[in-house]
Scaffold this motif. Structure first.
Motif, short mmCIF file in Angstrom:
data_model
loop_
_atom_site.label_atom_id
_atom_site.label_comp_id
_atom_site.label_asym_id
_atom_site.label_seq_id
_atom_site.Cartn_x
_atom_site.Cartn_y
_atom_site.Cartn_z
N GLN A 190 39.36 53.39 17.73
CA GLN A 190 38.13 54.01 17.23
C GLN A 190 38.52 55.06 16.21
OE1 GLN A 190 35.46 55.46 20.20
NE2 GLN A 190 34.21 56.55 18.74
N GLY A 212 36.41 56.98 14.47
CA GLY A 212 35.51 58.11 14.42
C GLY A 212 34.28 57.82 15.26
N GLY A 213 33.56 58.81 15.56
CA GLY A 213 32.34 58.61 16.33
C GLY A 213 31.76 59.93 16.76
N GLU A 214 30.51 59.91 17.12
CA GLU A 214 29.83 61.12 17.55
C GLU A 214 28.78 60.73 18.57
OE1 GLU A 214 26.74 64.21 15.57
OE2 GLU A 214 28.53 63.73 14.40
N ARG A 215 28.69 61.51 19.60
CA ARG A 215 27.66 61.26 20.61
C ARG A 215 26.92 62.56 20.82
NH1 ARG A 215 29.27 58.32 26.04
NH2 ARG A 215 28.87 56.54 24.73
N SER A 216 25.60 62.49 20.78
CA SER A 216 24.80 63.68 21.00
C SER A 216 23.44 63.29 21.54
CB SER A 216 24.64 64.46 19.70
OG SER A 216 23.93 63.70 18.75
N LYS A 217 22.71 64.26 22.01
CA LYS A 217 21.35 64.05 22.49
C LYS A 217 20.40 64.77 21.54
CE LYS A 217 22.46 63.52 27.34
NZ LYS A 217 22.18 63.98 28.70
#
Length: 86
Positions: free
Chosen positions: A78, A80-85
């Motif tokens: 992976q 790159g990546g981003e996880r958010s609410k």
């Protein structure tokens, strides 16, 4: 980006090539489409025009879905990546 009216007595599948034929050069372009365009003819057409493609594959295309599911996805790093609410 392109758009084409799909007539009442036809469907999106038959409009795929006529729409993309309106674009002179697809070399290096990424064409995205939904599962209805997971058609061998469509991918062959895109490859002949030197385009890249992203197509959704669903379980109703059992052989294709099985082939994709069995690829070594966990071995692909992976980048790159981003996880958010929100």
């Amino acid at each position: 980006m392109g758009q084409l009216d799909v007539g009442e007595k036809t469907n999106e599948i038959t409009s795929f090539r006529p729409l993309l034929d309106t674009i002179d050069d697809l070399a290096g372009v990424v064409v995205t489409s939904d599962a209805i365009h997971a058609q061998r003819d469509h991918t062959t057409y895109l490859l002949a025009r030197k385009a890249h493609y992203i197509v959704v594959a669903k379980k109703n295309q059992k052989k294709l879905f099985h082939q994709l599911k069995n690829l070594p996805w966990k071995e692909i790093p992976q980048l790159g990546g981003e996880r958010s609410k929100g």
